[in-house]
Design a protein around this motif. Structure first.
Motif, PDB file in Angstrom:
ATOM      1  N   HIS A  89      10.650   1.724   2.700  1.00  0.00           N
ATOM      2  CA  HIS A  89      10.878   1.201   1.350  1.00  0.00           C
ATOM      3  C   HIS A  89      11.289   2.293   0.362  1.00  0.00           C
ATOM      4  O   HIS A  89      11.516   2.015  -0.804  1.00  0.00           O
ATOM      5  CB  HIS A  89       9.657   0.443   0.825  1.00  0.00           C
ATOM      6  CG  HIS A  89       8.365   1.194   0.967  1.00  0.00           C
ATOM      7  ND1 HIS A  89       8.100   2.366   0.312  1.00  0.00           N
ATOM      8  CD2 HIS A  89       7.280   0.920   1.722  1.00  0.00           C
ATOM      9  CE1 HIS A  89       6.889   2.794   0.643  1.00  0.00           C
ATOM     10  NE2 HIS A  89       6.372   1.935   1.500  1.00  0.00           N
ATOM     11  N   SER A  90      11.390   3.540   0.827  1.00  0.00           N
ATOM     12  CA  SER A  90      11.896   4.688   0.045  1.00  0.00           C
ATOM     13  C   SER A  90      10.974   5.149  -1.069  1.00  0.00           C
ATOM     14  O   SER A  90      11.405   5.844  -1.984  1.00  0.00           O
ATOM     15  CB  SER A  90      13.289   4.395  -0.522  1.00  0.00           C
ATOM     16  OG  SER A  90      14.180   4.107   0.520  1.00  0.00           O
ATOM     17  N   ILE A  91       9.709   4.773  -1.032  1.00  0.00           N
ATOM     18  CA  ILE A  91       8.736   5.257  -2.017  1.00  0.00           C
ATOM     19  C   ILE A  91       7.843   6.262  -1.309  1.00  0.00           C
ATOM     20  O   ILE A  91       7.129   5.906  -0.368  1.00  0.00           O
ATOM     21  CB  ILE A  91       7.894   4.097  -2.599  1.00  0.00           C
ATOM     22  CG1 ILE A  91       8.805   3.073  -3.265  1.00  0.00           C
ATOM     23  CG2 ILE A  91       6.850   4.628  -3.574  1.00  0.00           C
ATOM     24  CD1 ILE A  91       8.100   1.792  -3.667  1.00  0.00           C
ATOM     25  N   SER A  92       7.908   7.527  -1.734  1.00  0.00           N
ATOM     26  CA  SER A  92       7.115   8.550  -1.058  1.00  0.00           C
ATOM     27  C   SER A  92       5.624   8.314  -1.282  1.00  0.00           C
ATOM     28  O   SER A  92       5.215   7.782  -2.311  1.00  0.00           O
ATOM     29  CB  SER A  92       7.511   9.951  -1.534  1.00  0.00           C
ATOM     30  OG  SER A  92       7.240  10.107  -2.903  1.00  0.00           O
ATOM     31  N   CYS A  93       4.835   8.685  -0.300  1.00  0.00           N
ATOM     32  CA  CYS A  93       3.382   8.487  -0.390  1.00  0.00           C
ATOM     33  C   CYS A  93       2.775   9.405  -1.435  1.00  0.00           C
ATOM     34  O   CYS A  93       1.953   8.984  -2.226  1.00  0.00           O
ATOM     35  CB  CYS A  93       2.736   8.712   0.976  1.00  0.00           C
ATOM     36  SG  CYS A  93       3.267   7.488   2.188  1.00  0.00           S
ATOM     37  N   PHE A  94       3.166  10.675  -1.421  1.00  0.00           N
ATOM     38  CA  PHE A  94       2.759  11.600  -2.473  1.00  0.00           C
ATOM     39  C   PHE A  94       3.550  12.895  -2.364  1.00  0.00           C
ATOM     40  O   PHE A  94       4.086  13.225  -1.323  1.00  0.00           O
ATOM     41  CB  PHE A  94       1.247  11.847  -2.468  1.00  0.00           C
ATOM     42  CG  PHE A  94       0.730  12.625  -1.293  1.00  0.00           C
ATOM     43  CD1 PHE A  94       0.083  13.828  -1.475  1.00  0.00           C
ATOM     44  CD2 PHE A  94       0.855  12.157   0.009  1.00  0.00           C
ATOM     45  CE1 PHE A  94      -0.409  14.545  -0.393  1.00  0.00           C
ATOM     46  CE2 PHE A  94       0.359  12.862   1.090  1.00  0.00           C
ATOM     47  CZ  PHE A  94      -0.279  14.059   0.884  1.00  0.00           C
ATOM     48  N   ASN A  95       3.638  13.589  -3.482  1.00  0.00           N
ATOM     49  CA  ASN A  95       4.412  14.834  -3.580  1.00  0.00           C
ATOM     50  C   ASN A  95       3.546  15.938  -4.157  1.00  0.00           C
ATOM     51  O   ASN A  95       2.582  15.674  -4.863  1.00  0.00           O
ATOM     52  CB  ASN A  95       5.615  14.664  -4.511  1.00  0.00           C
ATOM     53  CG  ASN A  95       6.546  13.555  -4.097  1.00  0.00           C
ATOM     54  OD1 ASN A  95       6.463  13.023  -3.005  1.00  0.00           O
ATOM     55  ND2 ASN A  95       7.443  13.192  -4.994  1.00  0.00           N
ATOM     56  N   GLU A  96       3.926  17.163  -3.851  1.00  0.00           N
ATOM     57  CA  GLU A  96       3.378  18.351  -4.522  1.00  0.00           C
ATOM     58  C   GLU A  96       4.556  19.047  -5.146  1.00  0.00           C
ATOM     59  O   GLU A  96       5.275  19.779  -4.479  1.00  0.00           O
ATOM     60  CB  GLU A  96       2.682  19.267  -3.519  1.00  0.00           C
ATOM     61  CG  GLU A  96       1.239  18.936  -3.289  1.00  0.00           C
ATOM     62  CD  GLU A  96       0.561  19.943  -2.364  1.00  0.00           C
ATOM     63  OE1 GLU A  96       1.105  21.051  -2.146  1.00  0.00           O
ATOM     64  OE2 GLU A  96      -0.505  19.603  -1.861  1.00  0.00           O
ATOM     65  N   GLY A  97       4.804  18.741  -6.407  1.00  0.00           N
ATOM     66  CA  GLY A  97       5.996  19.254  -7.069  1.00  0.00           C
ATOM     67  C   GLY A  97       7.215  18.596  -6.454  1.00  0.00           C
ATOM     68  O   GLY A  97       7.292  17.386  -6.338  1.00  0.00           O
ATOM     69  N   ALA A  98       8.175  19.418  -6.000  1.00  0.00           N
ATOM     70  CA  ALA A  98       9.387  18.886  -5.379  1.00  0.00           C
ATOM     71  C   ALA A  98       9.215  18.652  -3.883  1.00  0.00           C
ATOM     72  O   ALA A  98      10.099  18.125  -3.228  1.00  0.00           O
ATOM     73  CB  ALA A  98      10.539  19.849  -5.616  1.00  0.00           C
ATOM     74  N   THR A  99       8.062  19.032  -3.327  1.00  0.00           N
ATOM     75  CA  THR A  99       7.815  18.894  -1.898  1.00  0.00           C
ATOM     76  C   THR A  99       7.226  17.528  -1.578  1.00  0.00           C
ATOM     77  O   THR A  99       6.190  17.152  -2.111  1.00  0.00           O
ATOM     78  CB  THR A  99       6.840  19.995  -1.413  1.00  0.00           C
ATOM     79  OG1 THR A  99       7.372  21.261  -1.760  1.00  0.00           O
ATOM     80  CG2 THR A  99       6.640  19.914   0.087  1.00  0.00           C
ATOM     81  N   ILE A 100       7.900  16.794  -0.711  1.00  0.00           N
ATOM     82  CA  ILE A 100       7.389  15.496  -0.266  1.00  0.00           C
ATOM     83  C   ILE A 100       6.446  15.741   0.895  1.00  0.00           C
ATOM     84  O   ILE A 100       6.799  16.371   1.881  1.00  0.00           O
ATOM     85  CB  ILE A 100       8.545  14.566   0.170  1.00  0.00           C
ATOM     86  CG1 ILE A 100       9.444  14.270  -1.027  1.00  0.00           C
ATOM     87  CG2 ILE A 100       8.004  13.271   0.773  1.00  0.00           C
ATOM     88  CD1 ILE A 100      10.687  13.494  -0.680  1.00  0.00           C
TER      89      ILE A 100
END
Length: 165
Positions: free
Chosen positions: A71-82
């Motif tokens: 669905h193209s929604i990332s689970c979580f990020n740390e800054g620009a890092t997926i």
């Protein structure tokens, strides 16, 4: 209508009601009255790289397994890092795999960036590295990769290009 981002560990009840300027209708229950979300296709591979190969008429391609669900929604990020999606409760595979193991990757290559040219093809791989051979030396080829599991094929990810040696 498709309701997304639900947990496969829960059952959901749905009812539908029509509304307009005159008011609303009586709610209608769905049939069946409840459902549990099913497994999904995997997300798209990422970090695609295409480089001229080490022998004439080759290109070397590498990619990484999906980190973002279909669905193209990332689970979580740390800054620009997926970051990698967590494993759903009761499961053993991250959500980016769709809940089923990735069985293969399909690599499509073509001389045209829209992949509509006649000089191209598709090949499947079980790993995240491929060498395309028997290409025309000096020509630029565009490549893209999708992941496939028991449910079906995800979407193609980014496109990369390289000139065959």
């Amino acid at each position: 209508h498709t309701i997304q981002l639900l947990s496969s560990q829960k059952s959901y009840y749905v009812r539908v009601q029509a509304m307009n300027t005159s008011g609303s209708s009586s709610p209608q229950l769905s049939t069946p009255s409840w459902a549990t979300p099913s497994m999904q296709v995997p997300g798209s591979p990422h970090s695609l790289q295409a480089l001229p190969g080490s022998s004439v008429g080759t290109i070397e391609i590498s990619w990484q397994r999906p980190r973002v669900p279909h669905h193209s929604i990332s689970c979580f990020n740390e800054g620009a890092t997926i970051k990698e999606c967590p494993t759903p409760y009761g499961g053993s595979l991250p959500a980016s795999d769709g809940g089923e193991a990735i069985s293969e990757y399909e690599l499509e290559y073509n001389e045209r960036s829209d992949f509509l040219g006649s000089d191209g093809g598709r090949k499947t791989y079980t790993g995240s590295h491929a060498v395309l051979s028997n290409l025309y030396s000096g020509r630029t080829y565009f490549v893209r990769v999708l992941a496939r599991n028991a449910i079906g094929s995800g979407r193609y990810g980014e496109t990369a290009s390289a000139k065959a040696t």
